[in-house]
Design a protein around this motif. Structure first.
Motif, PDB file in Angstrom:
ATOM      1  N   HIS A 108      68.156 -20.389 -41.010  1.00  0.00           N
ATOM      2  CA  HIS A 108      69.403 -19.631 -41.049  1.00  0.00           C
ATOM      3  C   HIS A 108      69.251 -18.381 -41.907  1.00  0.00           C
ATOM      4  O   HIS A 108      69.679 -17.288 -41.527  1.00  0.00           O
ATOM      5  CB  HIS A 108      70.527 -20.514 -41.599  1.00  0.00           C
ATOM      6  N   TRP A 109      68.615 -18.548 -43.060  1.00  0.00           N
ATOM      7  CA  TRP A 109      68.438 -17.433 -44.003  1.00  0.00           C
ATOM      8  C   TRP A 109      67.574 -16.327 -43.393  1.00  0.00           C
ATOM      9  O   TRP A 109      67.840 -15.141 -43.596  1.00  0.00           O
ATOM     10  CB  TRP A 109      67.811 -17.978 -45.286  1.00  0.00           C
ATOM     11  N   ASP A 129      67.062 -15.813 -40.000  1.00  0.00           N
ATOM     12  CA  ASP A 129      67.536 -15.295 -38.707  1.00  0.00           C
ATOM     13  C   ASP A 129      68.968 -14.765 -38.721  1.00  0.00           C
ATOM     14  O   ASP A 129      69.283 -13.815 -37.997  1.00  0.00           O
ATOM     15  CB  ASP A 129      67.425 -16.380 -37.637  1.00  0.00           C
ATOM     16  N   THR A 130      69.828 -15.385 -39.527  1.00  0.00           N
ATOM     17  CA  THR A 130      71.241 -14.963 -39.546  1.00  0.00           C
ATOM     18  C   THR A 130      71.751 -14.886 -40.980  1.00  0.00           C
ATOM     19  O   THR A 130      72.702 -15.588 -41.361  1.00  0.00           O
ATOM     20  CB  THR A 130      72.108 -15.938 -38.732  1.00  0.00           C
ATOM     21  N   PRO A 131      71.119 -14.060 -41.820  1.00  0.00           N
ATOM     22  CA  PRO A 131      71.481 -14.045 -43.240  1.00  0.00           C
ATOM     23  C   PRO A 131      72.901 -13.578 -43.528  1.00  0.00           C
ATOM     24  O   PRO A 131      73.427 -13.835 -44.619  1.00  0.00           O
ATOM     25  CB  PRO A 131      70.449 -13.079 -43.829  1.00  0.00           C
ATOM     26  N   ASN A 132      73.525 -12.879 -42.584  1.00  0.00           N
ATOM     27  CA  ASN A 132      74.870 -12.352 -42.824  1.00  0.00           C
ATOM     28  C   ASN A 132      75.969 -13.333 -42.456  1.00  0.00           C
ATOM     29  O   ASN A 132      77.145 -13.062 -42.709  1.00  0.00           O
ATOM     30  CB  ASN A 132      75.061 -11.061 -42.026  1.00  0.00           C
ATOM     31  N   LEU A 133      75.579 -14.488 -41.882  1.00  0.00           N
ATOM     32  CA  LEU A 133      76.579 -15.485 -41.508  1.00  0.00           C
ATOM     33  C   LEU A 133      76.642 -16.582 -42.564  1.00  0.00           C
ATOM     34  O   LEU A 133      75.630 -16.906 -43.198  1.00  0.00           O
ATOM     35  CB  LEU A 133      76.227 -16.098 -40.148  1.00  0.00           C
ATOM     36  N   TYR A 187      76.547 -20.170 -44.287  1.00  0.00           N
ATOM     37  CA  TYR A 187      75.676 -21.302 -43.980  1.00  0.00           C
ATOM     38  C   TYR A 187      76.465 -22.598 -44.045  1.00  0.00           C
ATOM     39  O   TYR A 187      77.245 -22.821 -44.969  1.00  0.00           O
ATOM     40  CB  TYR A 187      74.506 -21.368 -44.950  1.00  0.00           C
TER      41      TYR A 187
END
Length: 272
Positions: free
Chosen positions: A260-261, A263-267, A269
């Motif tokens: 997650h960190w 690939d999608t750090p702005n979303l 967790y």
């Protein structure tokens, strides 16, 4: 963005059967591809850890023995600290009111005077094992750390005895509910990670770390991004209530968080 990632092993990076999952190995490789330095910070012995990481083909620093040793990616010894010989002598030659077994670690390996084959289950992959020895005849100047293994309540009572006898001459911590460790004063994973970070030209704020036991406390509370496992000791969660809790080691939660960190750090967790 973190530039150094530190991982406890048992209960954190390793699954309950003490294996590294495929997803975990994959995400560690991705971190290296992003030029993030890896370090495994563990209570395990350097001899065992060198065997484990060589099979992974990963460049990583080693913090072993709960901060008593630091090794470079090439295996060079960067830092060492042993128990004060007076402390080692006192612990090994005193009579303690406990049913716990005693285990000694130094650069030669793991020494005990009580055979416990069930303890070897955690070391099946590496083949690391203890050597039977008369602990009272060991040289006191050649002791890195001492561990007592047994029932948690019994170890809590033992900790009171050890604190009363040793005072500030040693650092006591639970590396698991059934393992109480006696370490050199000021020696822990956090202090070792500070030494390593400085040698790399980084600060602890540049680090992320993952852990599940009280021997991870100093490391987790000192880094810029500390993560507690969902299966962590309750005492750790109580001591560091401000840190995020991720999932369980049986679900390879570290890999889930890191994917997650990366690939999608702005979303936001959410644990798996």
């Amino acid at each position: 963005m973190a530039r150094l990632a530190a991982f406890d092993m048992d209960g954190t990076l390793l699954m309950p059967d003490h294996r590294l999952g495929e997803r975990t190995v994959t995400v560690l490789q991705r971190l290296r591809e992003r030029n993030i330095t890896l370090t495994f910070a563990t209570g395990r012995h350097a001899l065992e850890m060198r065997s484990l990481i060589s099979s992974l083909a990963l460049d990583a620093f080693l913090i072993t023995g709960n901060g008593t040793r630091i090794h470079s990616q090439e295996g060079e010894l960067l830092f060492r600290q042993d128990l004060n010989p007076e402390v080692a002598d006192l612990v090994l030659h005193s009579t303690w009111d406990t049913r716990a077994t005693i285990h000694v670690f130094n650069d030669s390996g793991w020494l005990t005077d009580n055979a416990q084959p069930e303890l070897l289950e955690a070391h099946l992959l590496s083949g690391f094992t203890y050597q039977l020895a008369d602990l009272k005849r060991l040289p006191a100047h050649d002791v890195t750390k001492i561990c007592f293994v047994g029932d948690h309540d019994d170890l809590c009572r033992l900790r009171i005895q050890l604190n009363e006898t040793l005072g500030a001459r040693a650092h006591l911590c639970f590396s698991a509910t059934d393992c109480l460790e006696i370490l050199p004063t000021g020696c822990n994973k956090g202090s070792a990670l500070a030494v390593l970070s400085l040698s790399l030209g980084l600060t602890l704020q540049d680090c992320m770390a993952f852990g599940d036991a009280m021997n991870d406390r100093e490391m987790l509370e000192s880094v810029g991004h500390g993560m507690i496992m969902g299966n962590a000791m309750p005492q750790l969660r109580e001591a560091l209530p401000h840190l995020p809790v991720i999932g369980h080691c049986q679900n390879q939660a570290v890999s889930h968080f890191l994917m997650h960190w990366l690939d999608t750090p702005n979303l936001p967790y959410s644990p798996e």
